[in-house]
Enzyme design. Structure first.
Site, PDB file in Angstrom:
ATOM      1  NE  ARG A 144      -2.649  -5.755   6.777  1.00 44.66           N
ATOM      2  CZ  ARG A 144      -3.459  -6.237   7.082  1.00 44.66           C
ATOM      3  NH1 ARG A 144      -4.284  -6.974   7.781  1.00 44.66           N
ATOM      4  NH2 ARG A 144      -4.178  -5.780   6.048  1.00 44.66           N
ATOM      5  CD  GLU A 190      -9.293  -8.861  -3.506  1.00 45.14           C
ATOM      6  OE1 GLU A 190      -9.670  -8.626  -2.272  1.00 45.14           O
ATOM      7  OE2 GLU A 190      -8.008  -9.779  -3.144  1.00 45.14           O
ATOM      8  CB  THR A 221      -7.406  -4.903   9.921  1.00 48.30           C
ATOM      9  OG1 THR A 221      -7.844  -6.549   9.412  1.00 48.30           O
ATOM     10  CG2 THR A 221      -7.890  -4.096   9.048  1.00 48.30           C
ATOM     11  CE1 TYR A 266      -9.438  -2.521   0.465  1.00 44.12           C
ATOM     12  CE2 TYR A 266      -8.682  -0.358  -1.211  1.00 44.12           C
ATOM     13  CZ  TYR A 266      -8.323  -2.406  -0.082  1.00 44.12           C
ATOM     14  OH  TYR A 266      -7.187  -2.490  -0.156  1.00 44.12           O
ATOM     15  CG  HIS A 305      -6.012  -6.417  -0.510  1.00 46.24           C
ATOM     16  ND1 HIS A 305      -6.341  -6.369   0.082  1.00 46.24           N
ATOM     17  CD2 HIS A 305      -5.360  -6.826  -1.132  1.00 46.24           C
ATOM     18  CE1 HIS A 305      -7.659  -7.384  -0.434  1.00 46.24           C
ATOM     19  NE2 HIS A 305      -6.980  -7.726  -1.007  1.00 46.24           N
ATOM     20  NE  ARG A 342      -6.555 -11.865   6.168  1.00 47.40           N
ATOM     21  CZ  ARG A 342      -7.111 -10.208   6.165  1.00 47.40           C
ATOM     22  NH1 ARG A 342      -7.440  -9.720   5.087  1.00 47.40           N
ATOM     23  NH2 ARG A 342      -7.490  -9.976   6.933  1.00 47.40           N
ATOM     24  CG  PHE A 347     -13.221   2.084   6.630  1.00 47.45           C
ATOM     25  CD1 PHE A 347     -12.639   1.372   5.932  1.00 47.45           C
ATOM     26  CD2 PHE A 347     -13.642   1.320   8.213  1.00 47.45           C
ATOM     27  CE1 PHE A 347     -12.895   0.150   6.228  1.00 47.45           C
ATOM     28  CE2 PHE A 347     -13.677   0.051   7.776  1.00 47.45           C
ATOM     29  CZ  PHE A 347     -13.614  -0.742   7.044  1.00 47.45           C
ATOM     30  CG  ASN A 350      -3.298  -2.046   6.248  1.00 45.33           C
ATOM     31  OD1 ASN A 350      -3.620  -2.393   6.028  1.00 45.33           O
ATOM     32  ND2 ASN A 350      -5.078  -2.866   7.088  1.00 45.33           N
ATOM     33  CE  LYS A 378      -3.465  -2.325   2.297  1.00 47.92           C
ATOM     34  NZ  LYS A 378      -4.959  -2.152   3.359  1.00 47.92           N
TER      35      LYS A 378
HETATM   36  P1  DAT Z   1      -7.535  -6.736   5.999  1.00 51.06           P
HETATM   37  O1  DAT Z   1      -7.257  -5.028   5.087  1.00 51.06           O
HETATM   38  O2  DAT Z   1      -7.164  -7.247   6.436  1.00 51.06           O
HETATM   39  O3  DAT Z   1      -8.787  -8.320   5.037  1.00 51.06           O
HETATM   40  P2  DAT Z   1     -11.012  -5.351   5.928  1.00 51.06           P
HETATM   41  O4  DAT Z   1     -10.863  -5.889   4.393  1.00 51.06           O
HETATM   42  O5  DAT Z   1     -11.724  -5.341   7.222  1.00 51.06           O
HETATM   43  O6  DAT Z   1      -8.789  -5.694   6.555  1.00 51.06           O
HETATM   44  O7  DAT Z   1     -10.416  -4.314   5.736  1.00 51.06           O
HETATM   45  C1  DAT Z   1     -10.242  -3.198   4.139  1.00 51.06           C
HETATM   46  C2  DAT Z   1      -8.835  -2.099   4.735  1.00 51.06           C
HETATM   47  O8  DAT Z   1     -10.278  -1.193   4.422  1.00 51.06           O
HETATM   48  C3  DAT Z   1      -8.103  -2.532   5.733  1.00 51.06           C
HETATM   49  O9  DAT Z   1      -6.723  -2.948   5.527  1.00 51.06           O
HETATM   50  C4  DAT Z   1      -8.014  -1.101   6.109  1.00 51.06           C
HETATM   51  C5  DAT Z   1      -8.905  -0.380   5.904  1.00 51.06           C
HETATM   52  N1  DAT Z   1     -10.061  -0.652   7.069  1.00 51.06           N
HETATM   53  C6  DAT Z   1     -10.381  -1.089   7.866  1.00 51.06           C
HETATM   54  N2  DAT Z   1     -11.222  -1.295   9.060  1.00 51.06           N
HETATM   55  C7  DAT Z   1     -10.775  -0.494   9.513  1.00 51.06           C
HETATM   56  C8  DAT Z   1     -11.063   0.990  10.091  1.00 51.06           C
HETATM   57  N3  DAT Z   1     -11.519   0.915  11.403  1.00 51.06           N
HETATM   58  N4  DAT Z   1     -10.465   2.431  10.176  1.00 51.06           N
HETATM   59  C9  DAT Z   1     -10.111   2.040   9.203  1.00 51.06           C
HETATM   60  N5  DAT Z   1      -9.485   1.889   8.152  1.00 51.06           N
HETATM   61  C10 DAT Z   1     -10.461   0.517   8.083  1.00 51.06           C
HETATM   62 MG    MG Z   2     -10.839  -7.485   3.707  1.00 49.97          MG
END
Ligand code: DAT
Ligand code: MG
Length: 139
Positions: free
Chosen positions: A104, A128, A93, A51, A117, A87, A59, A114, A11
């Site tokens: 991470r 994807e 996350t 996304y 991805h 993962r 968010f 973070n 990222k």
């Molecule tokens: P991951 O990337 O671990 O699969 P996710 O699919 O739940 O997590 O969310 C996608 C992305 O969105 C994540 O990498 C960062 C952002 N994100 C997730 N939860 C968040 C939050 N509570 N506040 C801000 N950004 C968030």
């Molecule tokens: Mg995800």
């Protein structure tokens, strides 16, 4: 049976901080083979599409803005049990909750910024990968 491919992005924060090489090294040392890779930058429109599944989350706007804020690396990775093992390699996350030694834990700044991805299922890994790479680029 679990599939053998996953999709990742390094990222904008990790690329901007100069952590691209270190992260790719961790990925290769963990046994993932890079099948396809590109250095690119998402427009806000493309980040929003990628996304879209999160479009109702609070968010989402922040996520789209961040993911289009600078260059990224997108890659398709191959390994047995790729989705789950990747993962595990990247960690939770929220970096505050990520296990020691995970990408991470080492490189993410916050739950939003973070560093990497990783796809969450074989089905999403294929979707994807197809989003970023045409058929002749992911042989
Ligand atoms: P991951 O990337 O671990 O699969 P996710 O699919 O739940 O997590 O969310 C996608 C992305 O969105 C994540 O990498 C960062 C952002 N994100 C997730 N939860 C968040 C939050 N509570 N506040 C801000 N950004 C968030
Ligand atoms: Mg995800």
């Amino acid at each position: 049976m679990a599939g053998n491919r996953t999709f990742t992005m390094i990222k904008p924060d990790a690329v901007a901080d100069g952590n691209m090489g270190a992260i790719l090294k961790m990925i290769e040392e963990a046994g993932f083979k890079i099948i396809a890779m590109k250095y690119t930058r998402l427009s806000a429109e493309l980040a929003g599409k990628f996304y879209a599944v999160h479009s109702e989350r609070p968010f989402y706007g922040e996520l789209v803005e961040y993911m289009s804020s600078g260059p990224i690396v997108a890659a398709i990775l191959e390994k047995d049990n790729a989705v789950a093992d990747f993962r595990t390699l990247i960690g939770a996350t929220n970096p505050a909750e990520a296990a020691e030694g995970t990408i991470r834990k080492l490189y993410a700044k916050s739950i939003g910024e973070n560093a990497v991805h990783g796809s969450d299922s074989d089905e999403n890994a294929a979707i994807e990968g197809n989003f970023f790479f045409s058929e002749f680029e992911r042989f």
